[in-house]
Design a protein around this motif. Sequence first.
Motif, PDB file in Angstrom:
ATOM      1  N   ASP A 241      31.748  33.763  51.974  1.00 17.86           N
ATOM      2  CA  ASP A 241      31.641  34.607  51.029  1.00 17.86           C
ATOM      3  C   ASP A 241      33.308  35.122  50.830  1.00 17.86           C
ATOM      4  N   LEU A 242      34.122  35.318  52.052  1.00 19.71           N
ATOM      5  CA  LEU A 242      35.345  35.842  51.897  1.00 19.71           C
ATOM      6  C   LEU A 242      36.460  34.554  51.524  1.00 19.71           C
ATOM      7  N   PHE A 243      35.979  33.401  51.779  1.00 16.01           N
ATOM      8  CA  PHE A 243      37.059  32.337  51.214  1.00 16.01           C
ATOM      9  C   PHE A 243      36.737  32.033  49.787  1.00 16.01           C
ATOM     10  N   GLU A 244      35.454  32.435  49.341  1.00 15.14           N
ATOM     11  CA  GLU A 244      35.207  32.238  48.050  1.00 15.14           C
ATOM     12  C   GLU A 244      35.738  33.512  47.287  1.00 15.14           C
ATOM     13  N   ASP A 245      35.887  34.681  47.682  1.00 19.31           N
ATOM     14  CA  ASP A 245      36.534  35.958  47.000  1.00 19.31           C
ATOM     15  C   ASP A 245      37.876  35.441  47.034  1.00 19.31           C
ATOM     16  N   LEU A 246      38.556  35.070  47.979  1.00 18.42           N
ATOM     17  CA  LEU A 246      40.068  34.545  48.001  1.00 18.42           C
ATOM     18  C   LEU A 246      40.302  33.517  46.968  1.00 18.42           C
ATOM     19  N   ALA A 247      39.384  32.483  46.943  1.00 24.95           N
ATOM     20  CA  ALA A 247      39.793  31.631  45.768  1.00 24.95           C
ATOM     21  C   ALA A 247      39.573  32.199  44.172  1.00 24.95           C
ATOM     22  N   ALA A 248      38.520  33.357  44.213  1.00 28.71           N
ATOM     23  CA  ALA A 248      38.191  33.734  42.737  1.00 28.71           C
ATOM     24  C   ALA A 248      39.587  34.626  42.314  1.00 28.71           C
ATOM     25  N   GLU A 249      39.985  35.477  43.317  1.00 24.76           N
ATOM     26  CA  GLU A 249      41.309  36.125  43.136  1.00 24.76           C
ATOM     27  C   GLU A 249      42.293  35.172  42.801  1.00 24.76           C
ATOM     28  N   GLN A 250      42.545  34.238  43.343  1.00 20.27           N
ATOM     29  CA  GLN A 250      43.831  33.141  43.138  1.00 20.27           C
ATOM     30  C   GLN A 250      43.599  32.659  41.734  1.00 20.27           C
ATOM     31  N   LYS A 251      42.344  32.296  41.587  1.00 25.02           N
ATOM     32  CA  LYS A 251      42.075  31.874  40.081  1.00 25.02           C
ATOM     33  C   LYS A 251      42.258  32.739  38.990  1.00 25.02           C
ATOM     34  N   ALA A 252      41.979  33.871  39.264  1.00 33.02           N
ATOM     35  CA  ALA A 252      42.187  35.113  38.152  1.00 33.02           C
ATOM     36  C   ALA A 252      43.531  35.092  38.089  1.00 33.02           C
ATOM     37  N   ARG A 253      44.371  35.213  39.106  1.00 31.20           N
ATOM     38  CA  ARG A 253      45.861  35.144  39.155  1.00 31.20           C
ATOM     39  C   ARG A 253      46.333  34.143  38.066  1.00 31.20           C
ATOM     40  N   LYS A 254      46.023  32.936  38.685  1.00 29.60           N
ATOM     41  CA  LYS A 254      46.311  31.882  37.884  1.00 29.60           C
ATOM     42  C   LYS A 254      46.431  31.854  36.211  1.00 29.60           C
TER      43      LYS A 254
ATOM     44  N   ASP B 153      51.974  43.835  28.904  1.00 32.13           N
ATOM     45  CA  ASP B 153      51.994  44.833  30.300  1.00 32.13           C
ATOM     46  C   ASP B 153      50.820  44.969  30.796  1.00 32.13           C
ATOM     47  N   PRO B 154      49.471  45.199  29.925  1.00 34.11           N
ATOM     48  CA  PRO B 154      48.362  45.262  30.776  1.00 34.11           C
ATOM     49  C   PRO B 154      47.943  43.968  31.576  1.00 34.11           C
ATOM     50  N   ILE B 155      48.259  42.762  30.987  1.00 36.92           N
ATOM     51  CA  ILE B 155      47.988  41.498  31.730  1.00 36.92           C
ATOM     52  C   ILE B 155      48.799  41.573  33.004  1.00 36.92           C
ATOM     53  N   LYS B 156      50.011  41.846  32.804  1.00 33.99           N
ATOM     54  CA  LYS B 156      50.945  42.030  34.086  1.00 33.99           C
ATOM     55  C   LYS B 156      50.142  42.881  35.178  1.00 33.99           C
ATOM     56  N   PHE B 157      49.561  44.007  34.791  1.00 37.10           N
ATOM     57  CA  PHE B 157      49.002  45.116  35.618  1.00 37.10           C
ATOM     58  C   PHE B 157      47.840  44.203  36.415  1.00 37.10           C
ATOM     59  N   LEU B 158      47.102  43.614  35.217  1.00 39.32           N
ATOM     60  CA  LEU B 158      45.737  43.070  36.020  1.00 39.32           C
ATOM     61  C   LEU B 158      46.076  41.976  36.912  1.00 39.32           C
ATOM     62  N   ARG B 159      47.359  41.170  36.756  1.00 36.53           N
ATOM     63  CA  ARG B 159      47.601  40.186  37.723  1.00 36.53           C
ATOM     64  C   ARG B 159      48.194  40.732  38.986  1.00 36.53           C
ATOM     65  N   GLU B 160      48.711  41.857  39.052  1.00 35.36           N
ATOM     66  CA  GLU B 160      49.191  42.480  40.027  1.00 35.36           C
ATOM     67  C   GLU B 160      47.842  43.037  41.014  1.00 35.36           C
ATOM     68  N   ARG B 161      46.733  43.625  40.341  1.00 31.83           N
ATOM     69  CA  ARG B 161      45.455  43.821  41.080  1.00 31.83           C
ATOM     70  C   ARG B 161      44.946  42.689  41.543  1.00 31.83           C
ATOM     71  N   GLU B 162      44.921  41.477  41.238  1.00 36.63           N
ATOM     72  CA  GLU B 162      44.275  40.362  41.797  1.00 36.63           C
ATOM     73  C   GLU B 162      45.182  39.978  43.197  1.00 36.63           C
ATOM     74  N   ILE B 163      46.361  40.185  42.950  1.00 37.78           N
ATOM     75  CA  ILE B 163      47.377  39.885  44.090  1.00 37.78           C
ATOM     76  C   ILE B 163      46.899  40.960  45.488  1.00 37.78           C
ATOM     77  N   VAL B 164      46.526  42.020  44.951  1.00 37.12           N
ATOM     78  CA  VAL B 164      46.283  43.243  45.753  1.00 37.12           C
ATOM     79  C   VAL B 164      44.868  42.805  46.565  1.00 37.12           C
ATOM     80  N   HIS B 165      43.878  42.419  45.356  1.00 30.33           N
ATOM     81  CA  HIS B 165      42.517  41.916  46.032  1.00 30.33           C
ATOM     82  C   HIS B 165      42.864  40.791  47.141  1.00 30.33           C
ATOM     83  N   PHE B 166      43.453  39.797  46.430  1.00 30.96           N
ATOM     84  CA  PHE B 166      43.474  38.600  47.618  1.00 30.96           C
ATOM     85  C   PHE B 166      44.160  39.059  48.832  1.00 30.96           C
TER      86      PHE B 166
END
Length: 147
Positions: A73-86, A102-115
Motif C-alpha cells: 500500500d505504501l509503494f502504491e501511495d508513493l506511485a500515485a503521488e509521483q503520477k499526480a506530480r507528473k 499558481d494553484p496548479i503549482k501549489f497542488l504540485r508542491e503538495r504532491e511532493i510533500v505527500h511523497f
Amino acid sequence: MRFHKVGTEELAHLEMVGAILYQLTRNLSMEEIKESGFDVYFVDHTTGVYPQAASGVPWTAAMIQSTGDPLADLFEDLAAEQKARKTYDNLLRLIDDPDVRDPIKFLREREIVHFQRFGEALRITQDHLDSKNYYAFNPAFDIGCSK
C-alpha cells in the motif's frame, strides 16, 4: 502521521482542479465549445465538473488500490503521488495563464510533500520488519507463513 488527513487533502485537490475547470469553461460560447473539442464532454456534462482522466476515462473507486499489506500500500501511495506530480508538471507545460498556473503549482508542491511523508512511513515500516520477512508475507495477518 494521520493518513486520513492526506486522503481528505487529496479530495480537496480534486475540488480545486474541478473549480478551475468550471471557471475556465462556464462562459464558453457554443462556437468555442465546438472549436476546442469540448463538445463531446459538453453533451454529457454541460460545463459541470465530472472527474475523469484526460483520456476521457471516468474516475472510479476501482482506481484506489488497497491490499492491507503495509508495504504494498505504501509503494502504491508513493506511485500515485509521483503520477499526480507528473500530471501537474505536464499541465504546467501547457498552461500560460498565471491564475491557473499558481494553484496548479501549489497542488504540485503538495504532491511532493505527500511523497516525502509516504516515504518516511515506508522507512518506518521497513525498520520494524524482520529482514527475512521483507517480501515474504504480511506480518499483520500471515503469522503462520514464516514456517
